[in-house]
Design a protein around this motif. Structure first.
Motif, PDB file in Angstrom:
ATOM      1  N   TRP A 190      32.129  40.685  27.852  1.00 44.17           N
ATOM      2  CA  TRP A 190      32.599  41.504  28.977  1.00 44.17           C
ATOM      3  C   TRP A 190      31.702  42.736  29.179  1.00 44.17           C
ATOM      4  O   TRP A 190      31.299  43.032  30.305  1.00 44.17           O
ATOM      5  CB  TRP A 190      34.044  41.935  28.725  1.00 44.17           C
ATOM      6  CG  TRP A 190      34.584  42.888  29.746  1.00 44.17           C
ATOM      7  CD1 TRP A 190      34.745  44.240  29.621  1.00 44.17           C
ATOM      8  CD2 TRP A 190      35.014  42.574  31.073  1.00 44.17           C
ATOM      9  NE1 TRP A 190      35.254  44.783  30.764  1.00 44.17           N
ATOM     10  CE2 TRP A 190      35.436  43.782  31.679  1.00 44.17           C
ATOM     11  CE3 TRP A 190      35.095  41.387  31.797  1.00 44.17           C
ATOM     12  CZ2 TRP A 190      35.918  43.834  32.978  1.00 44.17           C
ATOM     13  CZ3 TRP A 190      35.579  41.440  33.096  1.00 44.17           C
ATOM     14  CH2 TRP A 190      35.985  42.642  33.675  1.00 44.17           C
ATOM     15  N   ASP A 191      31.416  43.427  28.099  1.00 48.07           N
ATOM     16  CA  ASP A 191      30.653  44.678  28.201  1.00 48.07           C
ATOM     17  C   ASP A 191      29.159  44.446  28.453  1.00 48.07           C
ATOM     18  O   ASP A 191      28.537  45.160  29.257  1.00 48.07           O
ATOM     19  CB  ASP A 191      30.827  45.499  26.919  1.00 48.07           C
ATOM     20  CG  ASP A 191      32.256  45.991  26.732  1.00 48.07           C
ATOM     21  OD1 ASP A 191      32.941  46.208  27.748  1.00 48.07           O
ATOM     22  OD2 ASP A 191      32.695  46.145  25.570  1.00 48.07           O
TER      23      ASP A 191
ATOM     24  N   LYS B 235      30.033  43.009  32.935  1.00 43.67           N
ATOM     25  CA  LYS B 235      30.021  44.343  33.553  1.00 43.67           C
ATOM     26  C   LYS B 235      28.612  44.791  33.907  1.00 43.67           C
ATOM     27  O   LYS B 235      28.442  45.683  34.748  1.00 43.67           O
ATOM     28  CB  LYS B 235      30.677  45.359  32.615  1.00 43.67           C
ATOM     29  CG  LYS B 235      32.185  45.186  32.506  1.00 43.67           C
ATOM     30  CD  LYS B 235      32.815  46.273  31.655  1.00 43.67           C
ATOM     31  CE  LYS B 235      32.760  47.613  32.337  1.00 43.67           C
ATOM     32  NZ  LYS B 235      33.496  48.652  31.574  1.00 43.67           N
ATOM     33  N   GLU B 236      27.609  44.191  33.291  1.00 43.76           N
ATOM     34  CA  GLU B 236      26.233  44.523  33.629  1.00 43.76           C
ATOM     35  C   GLU B 236      25.821  43.918  34.966  1.00 43.76           C
ATOM     36  O   GLU B 236      24.899  44.409  35.631  1.00 43.76           O
ATOM     37  CB  GLU B 236      25.286  44.006  32.532  1.00 43.76           C
ATOM     38  CG  GLU B 236      25.369  44.780  31.221  1.00 43.76           C
ATOM     39  CD  GLU B 236      24.861  46.204  31.367  1.00 43.76           C
ATOM     40  OE1 GLU B 236      23.896  46.412  32.123  1.00 43.76           O
ATOM     41  OE2 GLU B 236      25.440  47.105  30.731  1.00 43.76           O
TER      42      GLU B 236
ATOM     43  N   TYR C 136      30.624  44.621  39.515  1.00 46.89           N
ATOM     44  CA  TYR C 136      31.330  45.896  39.532  1.00 46.89           C
ATOM     45  C   TYR C 136      32.704  45.721  40.158  1.00 46.89           C
ATOM     46  O   TYR C 136      32.854  45.020  41.151  1.00 46.89           O
ATOM     47  CB  TYR C 136      30.546  46.947  40.326  1.00 46.89           C
ATOM     48  CG  TYR C 136      31.360  48.186  40.636  1.00 46.89           C
ATOM     49  CD1 TYR C 136      31.559  49.161  39.657  1.00 46.89           C
ATOM     50  CD2 TYR C 136      31.949  48.357  41.884  1.00 46.89           C
ATOM     51  CE1 TYR C 136      32.329  50.289  39.927  1.00 46.89           C
ATOM     52  CE2 TYR C 136      32.718  49.481  42.162  1.00 46.89           C
ATOM     53  CZ  TYR C 136      32.901  50.440  41.178  1.00 46.89           C
ATOM     54  OH  TYR C 136      33.667  51.538  41.442  1.00 46.89           O
ATOM     55  N   TRP C 137      33.708  46.362  39.561  1.00 48.95           N
ATOM     56  CA  TRP C 137      35.046  46.405  40.128  1.00 48.95           C
ATOM     57  C   TRP C 137      35.516  47.851  40.163  1.00 48.95           C
ATOM     58  O   TRP C 137      35.099  48.674  39.349  1.00 48.95           O
ATOM     59  CB  TRP C 137      36.048  45.610  39.269  1.00 48.95           C
ATOM     60  CG  TRP C 137      35.857  44.143  39.318  1.00 48.95           C
ATOM     61  CD1 TRP C 137      36.437  43.265  40.189  1.00 48.95           C
ATOM     62  CD2 TRP C 137      35.023  43.364  38.471  1.00 48.95           C
ATOM     63  NE1 TRP C 137      36.002  41.994  39.938  1.00 48.95           N
ATOM     64  CE2 TRP C 137      35.138  42.019  38.882  1.00 48.95           C
ATOM     65  CE3 TRP C 137      34.179  43.658  37.393  1.00 48.95           C
ATOM     66  CZ2 TRP C 137      34.451  40.986  38.262  1.00 48.95           C
ATOM     67  CZ3 TRP C 137      33.498  42.636  36.784  1.00 48.95           C
ATOM     68  CH2 TRP C 137      33.636  41.314  37.216  1.00 48.95           C
TER      69      TRP C 137
ATOM     70  N   GLU D  88      37.745  50.701  39.163  1.00 48.28           N
ATOM     71  CA  GLU D  88      38.377  50.891  37.857  1.00 48.28           C
ATOM     72  C   GLU D  88      39.865  50.565  37.881  1.00 48.28           C
ATOM     73  O   GLU D  88      40.444  50.158  36.870  1.00 48.28           O
ATOM     74  CB  GLU D  88      38.171  52.335  37.383  1.00 48.28           C
ATOM     75  CG  GLU D  88      36.724  52.660  37.026  1.00 48.28           C
ATOM     76  CD  GLU D  88      36.583  54.068  36.493  1.00 48.28           C
ATOM     77  OE1 GLU D  88      37.615  54.792  36.465  1.00 48.28           O
ATOM     78  OE2 GLU D  88      35.471  54.456  36.106  1.00 48.28           O
TER      79      GLU D  88
ATOM     80  N   GLU E 149      40.187  46.840  37.089  1.00 48.66           N
ATOM     81  CA  GLU E 149      39.351  46.272  36.024  1.00 48.66           C
ATOM     82  C   GLU E 149      40.163  45.420  35.055  1.00 48.66           C
ATOM     83  O   GLU E 149      39.716  44.359  34.616  1.00 48.66           O
ATOM     84  CB  GLU E 149      38.622  47.383  35.271  1.00 48.66           C
ATOM     85  CG  GLU E 149      37.641  46.845  34.241  1.00 48.66           C
ATOM     86  CD  GLU E 149      36.709  47.916  33.708  1.00 48.66           C
ATOM     87  OE1 GLU E 149      36.515  47.957  32.480  1.00 48.66           O
ATOM     88  OE2 GLU E 149      36.187  48.723  34.513  1.00 48.66           O
TER      89      GLU E 149
ATOM     90  N   ARG F 133      39.414  41.523  34.398  1.00 48.61           N
ATOM     91  CA  ARG F 133      39.112  40.996  33.066  1.00 48.61           C
ATOM     92  C   ARG F 133      40.060  39.855  32.705  1.00 48.61           C
ATOM     93  O   ARG F 133      39.639  38.840  32.153  1.00 48.61           O
ATOM     94  CB  ARG F 133      39.192  42.105  32.026  1.00 48.61           C
ATOM     95  CG  ARG F 133      39.085  41.540  30.607  1.00 48.61           C
ATOM     96  CD  ARG F 133      38.939  42.595  29.550  1.00 48.61           C
ATOM     97  NE  ARG F 133      38.955  41.961  28.225  1.00 48.61           N
ATOM     98  CZ  ARG F 133      38.185  42.299  27.220  1.00 48.61           C
ATOM     99  NH1 ARG F 133      37.285  43.261  27.373  1.00 48.61           N
ATOM    100  NH2 ARG F 133      38.274  41.681  26.060  1.00 48.61           N
TER     101      ARG F 133
END
Length: 333
Positions: free
Chosen positions: A42-43, A47-48, A51-52, A54, A57, A61
């Motif tokens: 995920w990180d 996420k790279e 974009y969502w 916040e 998020e 996920r």
């Protein structure tokens, strides 16, 4: 989410689900996969690239991890069907792992597949699968994405019923079998009468023909959607009756949630105001200063009543939603 972005996300998740370094094949099921590995994916990957907001998020996920898990299970089954040979011994099958999969991980997966409990589960799944007599022709494209494309092309909202008909036809326009044709003709007949809304409901064209939904999924909608999210929590399932159009919808639930949250905040704030007013009244009494009329009239009950009166009740919210849902398809707000 737009069509191109949705397709890009789906492709990225498909590639990630086939990465058995990120998500080893040796785990018995998706929930057993290490949280550390899910967090890393995920990180460092998702996420790279995407974009969502916040605020969404957590929901993003949840959906993405479920989708990866579904793809991970499916690809794992395809590898097993391709590489495992019943005529060979267990040791010979272990010695022939797919490319890019460590031998130890492949061995653990084959051990899991050889367990009695796993075999019984596979047999049960095969029997359930054999009961499915109507297959869709939508391919791997998600229903949400297909619906978006159809709406962009026709410039009107597409109902679950119309989407069902579209995904049960062959390329030549014929239906996949007679059973599918019968269902689709009933849906088309209801749609032609213009008495149902394109918005999903338990009484739309698809709901009238196929009946109540089962727990955990909603026909004509994408993976991860459950009935309570679409129709609300108070829905009738398998009770032999036609679902009422007054059943709380997802919009009603959200509205009621916001009202309840505001009421709770107002009640908390008004209590603080009342305590402050009591303190001021005590100080005025001790100093022989007249108590202002605005302070003496402060009560938590009047504050709550004034604020709550600005919001519709649950019944009013339901009635407003029902009136909107009963509009013909050619009426647009």
């Amino acid at each position: 989410m737009g069509t191109k972005v949705d397709g890009l996300l789906g492709g990225c998740l498909g590639v990630l689900s086939r990465d058995f370094v990120a998500f080893p094949i040796c785990y018995e099921n998706w929930p057993a996969v290490s949280k550390v590995k899910k967090d890393a994916a995920w990180d460092n990957t998702i996420k790279e690239k995407f974009y969502w907001d916040e605020r969404f998020e957590d929901a993003a996920r949840s959906y993405i991890m479920k989708d990866i898990g579904k793809k991970w299970r499916s690809f794992r089954l395809r590898l097993y069907a391709k590489y495992y040979r019943k005529k060979k011994s267990f040791e010979e099958n272990i010695a022939n792992p797919p490319l890019s999969i460590p031998k130890d991980d492949w061995a653990e997966y084959l051990i899991y597949r050889s367990k009695r409990k796993t075999k019984e589960m596979c047999e049960k799944n095969q029997k359930n699968r054999s009961k499915l007599t109507i297959n869709h022709t939508g391919g791997s494209k998600k229903l949400k994405r297909r619906k978006y494309e159809m709406e962009a092309k026709t410039n009107k909202e597409i109902s679950r019923g119309v989407l069902y008909v579209e995904t049960h036809k062959k390329h030549n326009g014929s239906f996949i079998n007679e059973e599918a044709q019968t269902i689709c003709e009933k849906i088309c007949n209801i749609e032609s009468q213009g008495t149902t809304s394109a918005k999903p409901s338990q009484n739309d064209s698809l709901g009238q023909v196929l009946g109540p939904e089962r727990c955990g999924r909603v026909r004509g909608m994408s993976f991860g959607v459950c009935p309570s999210q679409v129709f609300g929590s108070r829905i009738e399932r398998f009770c032999g009756t036609t679902p009422s159009s007054s059943t709380a919808s997802a919009t009603d639930m959200q509205l009621q949630f916001e009202v309840d949250k505001l009421q709770s905040k107002v009640a908390s704030d008004s209590q603080l105001i009342k305590e402050m007013a009591n303190t001021i009244a005590l100080l005025c009494q001790q100093t022989n200063v007249p108590l202002p009329a605005s302070v003496s009239s402060v009560t938590s009950e009047t504050i709550v009543q004034d604020v709550v009166a600005q919001f519709p009740t649950q019944g009013e919210a339901n009635q407003s939603q029902n009136d909107e849902a009963n509009e013909p398809n050619n009426v647009r707000g």
